[in-house]
Scaffold this motif. Sequence first.
Motif: not given
Length: 152
Positions: A110-133
């Motif tokens: 789904v995501y590789e067809s776009s220019t969107l940066a994406f990442e997988y996480f095991d933890d919502t807090a880590q995901a939120t920190l990455w997104l905030s940055e």
Amino acid sequence: MEIDKFSAHGEVHAHFQAEQNILHIDLVGPFNLEFMQKYERVVGAQRKNIDTPCWGSLVNVHGLALAPMEATNAGQEIVSKAVALGLIATAVVLHETEGVAMQKKFWSRVYESSTLAFEYFDDTAQATLWLSEKVLACLQAHNVNQFNNARR
């Protein structure tokens, strides 16, 4: 009006948190093509209210997050629309341990067809920190004062 062939399989809930410039999306899979139409109605309604040049999405996925190819194609179109509206990054938290490799393959398609940066996480807090940055860097590049919107 297009009539769905089947009922939508899967659940979706979304809300935009303006203080963080993050669209929170909660999903329960598995999904079908009709679900993608439901997704666009629910999430699209939230996107219409976003008034910032840079924002991220935090996708919490529960259940087995898989879908047929038609739904993958629809997902790619949805992502392209969101990127055009300022989506700069997506963090995916897969809460179901079963079939993680298959789920990542689906979401990557789904995501590789776009220019969107994406990442997988095991933890919502880590995901939120990455997104905030990511969001903060984009806002700084656009010379937008993030401190007017964020609680620090």
